[in-house]
Each structure stands twice: as C-alpha cells, then as structure tokens.
Motif scaffolding. Structure first.
Motif, PDB file in Angstrom:
ATOM      1  N   ARG A 111       0.794  -1.160   0.010  1.00 23.23           N
ATOM      2  CA  ARG A 111      -0.143   0.028   0.158  1.00 23.23           C
ATOM      3  C   ARG A 111       0.773   1.186   0.112  1.00 23.23           C
ATOM      4  O   ARG A 111       2.120   1.339   0.491  1.00 23.23           O
ATOM      5  CB  ARG A 111      -0.939  -0.097   1.084  1.00 23.23           C
ATOM      6  N   ARG A 112       0.429   2.282  -0.585  1.00 25.61           N
ATOM      7  CA  ARG A 112       1.009   3.823  -0.599  1.00 25.61           C
ATOM      8  C   ARG A 112       0.192   4.703   0.042  1.00 25.61           C
ATOM      9  O   ARG A 112      -0.666   5.339  -0.693  1.00 25.61           O
ATOM     10  CB  ARG A 112       1.454   3.896  -2.011  1.00 25.61           C
ATOM     11  N   PRO A 113      -0.169   4.576   1.250  1.00 29.93           N
ATOM     12  CA  PRO A 113      -1.136   5.743   1.974  1.00 29.93           C
ATOM     13  C   PRO A 113      -0.853   7.295   1.744  1.00 29.93           C
ATOM     14  O   PRO A 113       0.424   7.315   1.790  1.00 29.93           O
ATOM     15  CB  PRO A 113      -0.887   5.383   3.423  1.00 29.93           C
ATOM     16  N   PRO A 114      -1.719   8.035   1.468  1.00 30.13           N
ATOM     17  CA  PRO A 114      -1.413   9.309   1.257  1.00 30.13           C
ATOM     18  C   PRO A 114      -1.211   9.868   2.814  1.00 30.13           C
ATOM     19  O   PRO A 114      -1.524   9.265   4.068  1.00 30.13           O
ATOM     20  CB  PRO A 114      -2.723   9.852   0.930  1.00 30.13           C
ATOM     21  N   PRO A 115      -0.362  10.953   2.909  1.00 32.04           N
ATOM     22  CA  PRO A 115       0.286  11.209   4.447  1.00 32.04           C
ATOM     23  C   PRO A 115      -1.304  11.938   4.811  1.00 32.04           C
ATOM     24  O   PRO A 115      -2.063  12.434   4.363  1.00 32.04           O
ATOM     25  CB  PRO A 115       1.084  12.540   4.156  1.00 32.04           C
ATOM     26  N   LYS A 116      -1.190  11.542   6.309  1.00 30.77           N
ATOM     27  CA  LYS A 116      -2.351  12.186   7.054  1.00 30.77           C
ATOM     28  C   LYS A 116      -2.125  13.826   7.559  1.00 30.77           C
ATOM     29  O   LYS A 116      -3.038  14.137   7.850  1.00 30.77           O
ATOM     30  CB  LYS A 116      -2.540  11.231   8.317  1.00 30.77           C
TER      31      LYS A 116
END
Length: 585
Positions: free
Chosen positions: A259-264
């Motif tokens: 996965r490559r989550p967007p920054p929070k």
C-alpha cells in the motif's frame, strides 16, 4: 407489587430477552446506514460493469426483498445520497489508499520517497543541526562525522558505530555472554526458585508474588488467596515447549504490504530534532528500575554515565539512521496471562532491551505522542485515563440508546497475537503516513531489519531467535508504532456510519488492540467489521473470531409498539466466515 413482566425482566433476564426479540418486519423503514451501504455497493457494482444491479444488491442486503430494493432506489432520498457519493468519488475525496499499479516495494529498509519529502532542504538543515549538537556535546572517540551519510548508513559507517559502541559500553560480567548454558534437551524441569531456600525465604517470596499480583490484578490476587494457592510456587512451562511455539511466531516472515497511503498530515521534522541533555534527564527521571537487558546494565548504571555522553550517542544514531548491532538484541521473558498457565499460548512475551536503548526510545516516544496526529478514539498509551474514558463513552452510548429506546449494535474485537504478528512493513508505512520523516524511518528500518531475541525461563535460555514480525512488548517506542497501524485502519472506516454523541458521529473506540465498533443497524456494524478486518489482514493482523475467540457483539433491538428495548442474544456478525458470539443480558 411488581408485575409479572417486570419480575421476569429482573429475575430471569436471559429468558425474558430471548423470548421478546422483536419479529423482523416485512416492510421495515430503511435506516440511513442501510441506504448508505446500499448506495456504496451500487457505485462499486457500476464501476465494475455488473449488470442486474437489483439482483446483486439483493444478495448483499439480507432481510430485504427484491421489490423493496427496487422501490427504495426510486426514492428521492436515495437518489440524492447516491449522487452525493458519486460526486465524492469524482472529486477523489474517498479514502482509497491502495494503488495496484505501484511497484512492489516496501521492505523495512526500502521506504518509498514521499513527495512531501522530495525537497532536500529540510533534511540538509536537519543534518547540520544534529552534527552541530554532536560537536557541542563531544564527538565520541573513533567516530568520523564526515564519513556518515545522514540517514543512509553504509557498511563502513555501520562497522564504525558498532565498534565504537563496543568500546563505550562493553557487556558487563554476568550478562548475556556469561549466562549459564542452555538446559539440555530431556533434562527434568526445575522450578524458578532456589531449591535450598528455607521455609521463611519461601514464605517471603510468596508474599512478594502476592503483592505484585495485587498491583496487576486484584481479582486474580483475591482468587489466589481465597483458594489458598497463593503460597504455591509457579511451575513454568518448560523451554522444550515454549521455544518451538514462540520461534514459529517470531520467525514467520512479515506480510508484504504494497500500500501507498497518502500522508495524514505534514512531515514532522521536530521528531528528529537534536536530542539535548534535558531530554535525556527527563527520560531517566520517568524510568523505573526493572530487569536489565542483554548487556546486564540497570537504571543505576545509566544514571552514572555522563548525560552529555549519552545525548551525543543518541544524536549520532539519529544522524546515521542506525542503532548499533548489539542493542538490537533483546531478552524475552514469558509472563503468564492467568494463574496456572499451562501452555505457551497462555503467556505474554515481554522483550527487554538494553537500558541505553530504552532511554533513547523513551525520548522518541514522548515526541511521537505529543506531535503526531493520532485518532482521537485511540486511548492507549496516551496522557490521561484512557480506560476510564473508553468505559465512560461506551456506557453513555448504551444508556442513552436504552433510555431513548433506539437500536444499537456494538462489536468488541480482540486481535490474535496483535503485538507479535503485525507486519514490519506495515509499521513503517503507517509511521510514514503519520508524518514521521525519512531519517527516522531509516532508523526504524535498521532497528527491525536484523533484530534478535532469546527466551529466558528461570536459569535457562534459548538459542537466538530472529524477530521477523511484531513489535517488542516492553519497548517505549513500540506502542506508538503499533498504534499508528491501528490508527491507519480506524481512519479507513466510513465516517458516515455510527451513532451520534452530541454533534459528533462515533463509530469506533480503541485501547491498543482492543477495539469497539459502533453502529445503529446490524448491517452497518457488519459493514464496519468487514472493512476493519480487511484492513487488519493487510497488516498481518487477524480478528479473534469463532466460538473460541475473544471477540463478542452486543445487539439492542427495539419494539416500537411496546416502546421497549431487548438485548438480542442471537449471533449475527461474521468475520471471514467465522461467527462473532453475541453477549446476552
């Protein structure tokens, strides 16, 4: 006088609630949660090109007829909701974080570059600040700062740091290298106590065990005293049974996470700001003297070191993004979860690191807690009484719905071996998502890349075990890395599902790996549960379901005509085919 119905409700609650479960209505009113789930399912079906949408929706909405689904899809309320969700999808505001087209990377020491971190300016400024701090505190002997590439250690810099640490803090006599040899296979089991102790010494040891147990669990302590077992010396499960079990858990490879989550939130460079003498002093004051790590040093040994010297080494490891090889070893002791624990499964592994590493991670942990954007529903290892807050929230929600006669559905979830099975790749991706900068990600990758531990039971210890997954229970930094992984899954839950608490919609509460999901309808709760279980599975975590699992559900149904609530004792939730037992009254 009390009526017969009230007598049954108070004196025979289980039979009363089971007999008064409301009969499902053929044409029940659609709840907003049901409409939301139906609309999301329709959007998914449309995007996948599925025909016969009504028939497909009927399969995923048990309790609703095909005619009911056709009718509600024609309603104005449903069409407006569907259009709103489609607009969110078009705007890209939906929280879809997995991208199958991304390259299959994600090893602990191979964190992909974050677009926010692409500019070299923050890292260059940071490296200069840390170098200046080391020079001000005193460069350790044998260290060439110019040979260190900030955040990217090579073999030469690793060898230099390992050699310098070995000179600075060699193992004490009687530590790991001087421990007694491992017990021979087939040798008889021995108690942890000394065989030649007097009756008085044995009784004092029993008093000590009882006092420790009182601090941990008053209920277990009272049970031991009342059953007259408090004087019995614990008889540990032998190493011959413990080692194979825990070796198989620790050495199982981490689940690959692409996965490559967007920054929070923004990248928090303050996490890697130079460590000062004041930081070290504050951390030492907050530490209690416990068991020594593999090098044999205690808190007293740490206090005798010069604070400037300690801070200089912490900044050195921070600059290099590398903890010396020797402090990545651990010593794992097995704590029984209950009295009379007779199997490895009934023990909890607590890994003890060297005191110098625990102090360093305590400094970092305080920064993680104060700086990162944690989910407000996660209460574990945060300032304040998280247990009391979580209990108060659940009790308030349950009592409000009982008082106002509204339906409520709650799932109490436990994760199997959560701290021991979470993927190392997921830990680092979750930390990156929270805003941990690349130098700290590099340090964490090195920390977990080649970690080892040995099991200790009394005077025996196992051969070294490579730790390929999980976090070290007992390390100050581990809890925040684990919480970041749970936070990632909680943030993926649909924010439009749940119950209203004042002006805030709440769909979950968490205390580390103990999680409560909250919804108005059974369908809404099942939707949340399925989503959360799927997210956990991507991180190597599994919900403890089935009849032998530790999870449970609470369902409050409402009989509108009689204006009464009923605790429905029939199970209705499933996780990957496994049922979640229901709690009765």
């Amino acid at each position: 006088m009390r009526g017969l119905s009230q007598h049954r409700r108070r004196a025979h609650p289980q039979e009363y609630h089971a007999q008064n479960v409301p009969v499902a209505k053929l044409k029940a009113r659609w709840d907003h949660e049901e409409l939301l789930i139906l609309a999301r399912a329709e959007i998914t079906l449309r995007l996948s090109g599925v025909r016969n949408v009504n028939q497909q929706l009927a399969r995923i909405t048990p309790g609703r007829t095909l005619e009911a689904i056709k009718g509600v899809r024609k309603s104005t309320k449903y069409r407006e909701l569907l259009a709103s969700l489609e607009q969110q999808e078009a705007d890209g505001s939906e929280f879809v974080e997995r991208n199958p087209s991304d390259p299959a990377e994600g090893a602990p020491d191979d964190i992909p570059e974050d677009p926010i971190q692409a500019s070299p300016d923050p890292s260059v400024e940071w490296a200069g600040q840390v170098r200046n701090a080391i020079c001000h505190l005193g460069v350790p002997d044998g260290i060439d700062l110019d040979a260190i590439n900030p955040g990217n250690p090579n073999d030469d810099s690793r060898a230099m740091l390992d050699a310098e640490y070995a000179r600075w803090l060699p193992p004490l006599a009687g530590s790991e290298r001087q421990r007694p040899p491992r017990q021979r296979p087939g040798a008889p089991r021995v108690r942890t106590g000394q065989p030649g102790r007097s009756a008085r010494a044995k009784r004092r040891a029993a008093y000590s065990r009882t006092q420790r147990l009182f601090k941990i669990s008053r209920k277990r302590c009272a049970r031991n005293v009342l059953s007259s077992t408090w004087e019995e010396e614990p008889f540990p499960v032998p190493m011959a049974l413990q080692e194979p079990y825990w070796r198989s858990i620790f050495e199982t490879a981490s689940k690959h996470d692409d996965r490559r989550p967007p920054p929070k939130g923004p990248v928090e460079w303050s996490l890697v700001a130079p460590i000062t003498v004041e930081d070290v002093t504050r951390a030492i004051k907050g530490m209690s003297d416990g068991a020594p790590g593999p090098d044999g040093r205690t808190l007293g040994d740490l206090k005798r070191l010069r604070r400037e010297e300690v801070a200089a080494h912490y900044n050195l490891w921070l600059l290099a993004g590398y903890p010396p090889d020797r402090i990545r070893r651990g010593r794992t002791v097995l704590i029984p979860k209950e009295a009379g624990a007779d199997s490895p499964q009934k023990h909890r592994p607590i890994t003890i690191s060297d005191i110098i590493l625990r102090c360093f991670h305590k400094v970092l942990a305080s920064r993680f807690e104060a700086t990162l954007p944690w989910n407000t529903r996660q209460k574990a290892f945060m300032r304040g009484d998280g247990v009391a807050d979580s209990i108060w929230l659940l009790q308030s929600i349950i009592r409000h719905h009982q008082r106002t006669v509204q339906p409520l559905n709650i799932a109490f979830l436990d994760i199997k071996k959560a701290f021991d099975s979470v993927s190392h790749e997921s830990l680092l991706l979750a930390a990156r998502r929270m805003g941990v900068p690349s130098p700290m990600l590099g340090y964490l990758g090195e920390l977990y890349r080649d970690a080892w531990t040995t099991l200790h039971i009394g005077s025996t210890h196992s051969e070294p075990i490579k730790v390929s997954r999980g976090v070290r229970q007992g390390d100050p930094l581990s809890v925040h890395l684990f919480n970041a992984t749970i936070d990632w899954a909680l943030d993926r839950l649909d924010p439009q599902l749940g119950v209203m608490v004042g002006e805030v919609r709440v769909n979950a509460g968490a205390f580390a790996d103990d999680i409560a999901l909250i919804a108005r309808t059974p369908a809404g709760l099942q939707f949340l549960l399925s989503d959360l279980a799927a997210e956990f599975a991507l991180s190597g975590l599994e919900v403890s379901a089935g009849l032998d699992g530790k999870s449970a559900s609470l369902r409050i149904d409402v009989d509108g005509k009689r204006k009464m609530w009923i605790c429905n004792p029939h199970p209705h939730l499933r996780v990957f085919g496994q049922p979640i037992p229901a709690i009765d009254i």
